[in-house]
Write a protein that holds these residues in place. Sequence first.
Motif, PDB file in Angstrom:
ATOM      1  N   TYR A   1     -41.393 -39.212 -79.149  1.00 20.56           N
ATOM      2  CA  TYR A   1     -39.998 -39.623 -78.942  1.00 20.56           C
ATOM      3  C   TYR A   1     -39.888 -41.129 -78.729  1.00 20.56           C
ATOM      4  CZ  TYR A   1     -38.722 -34.679 -78.405  1.00 20.56           C
ATOM      5  OH  TYR A   1     -38.504 -33.339 -78.609  1.00 20.56           O
TER       6      TYR A   1
ATOM      7  N   VAL B   1     -31.204 -33.562 -80.971  1.00 19.49           N
ATOM      8  CA  VAL B   1     -32.312 -33.262 -81.872  1.00 19.49           C
ATOM      9  C   VAL B   1     -32.260 -31.798 -82.293  1.00 19.49           C
ATOM     10  CG1 VAL B   1     -33.881 -35.111 -81.171  1.00 19.49           C
ATOM     11  CG2 VAL B   1     -33.813 -33.022 -79.852  1.00 19.49           C
TER      12      VAL B   1
ATOM     13  N   LEU C   1     -31.803 -35.109 -76.427  1.00 24.04           N
ATOM     14  CA  LEU C   1     -33.186 -35.577 -76.297  1.00 24.04           C
ATOM     15  C   LEU C   1     -33.687 -35.331 -74.880  1.00 24.04           C
ATOM     16  CD1 LEU C   1     -35.721 -36.982 -77.260  1.00 24.04           C
ATOM     17  CD2 LEU C   1     -34.576 -39.166 -76.928  1.00 24.04           C
TER      18      LEU C   1
ATOM     19  N   THR D   1     -38.993 -34.479 -84.865  1.00 23.45           N
ATOM     20  CA  THR D   1     -38.960 -35.924 -84.630  1.00 23.45           C
ATOM     21  C   THR D   1     -40.190 -36.594 -85.233  1.00 23.45           C
ATOM     22  OG1 THR D   1     -37.655 -35.630 -82.621  1.00 23.45           O
ATOM     23  CG2 THR D   1     -38.826 -37.721 -82.858  1.00 23.45           C
TER      24      THR D   1
END
Length: 163
Positions: free
Chosen positions: A2, A17, A48, A63
Amino acid sequence: VYASAMAAGKLSRYATVSNAAVPYPGASRSDTWTPQNDAKHNASSYSLQTALGLSVNRPAVATLDKLGIKPMLKYARDSFGIESEMPPYLPLALGAGELRPIELAEAYSVFMLKGDRVRPYPIVRIVDPEGNVLKKYEPKIFRSVFDPVAAAAMDDLLRGVVT
């Protein structure tokens, strides 16, 4: 993953996400791999902060797929100081591979130091029986190795994990 995605401009601190069950290419051409979550993490997407806080698998893999494995491995080496070999595949987002605990300590220092990194030493000093310091170890500081905005965001997000 991340943090690297934020630094690369692929993700923002306040992003949502995806938690979609996406099949990814597997080890062979006919094989696919679909990351799984535990049964209670089945929303279509997460913030997130929630995805990180609950350790939801699919958003982390999505991601990494969006960022790309090669850029993430470059961040791991150059920004976070990871020296161990890391497998170049998507399960890396879920912790596949092995790192030494001291490497993790160094990597996480980037967040609290807002983009700087410190190489810790497990031994602070060596002292003889009379109390004389024979050797003293000072942590090595690497300045400006990571985007300070992304580091501050991750520091905040990781505090949320604990609370």
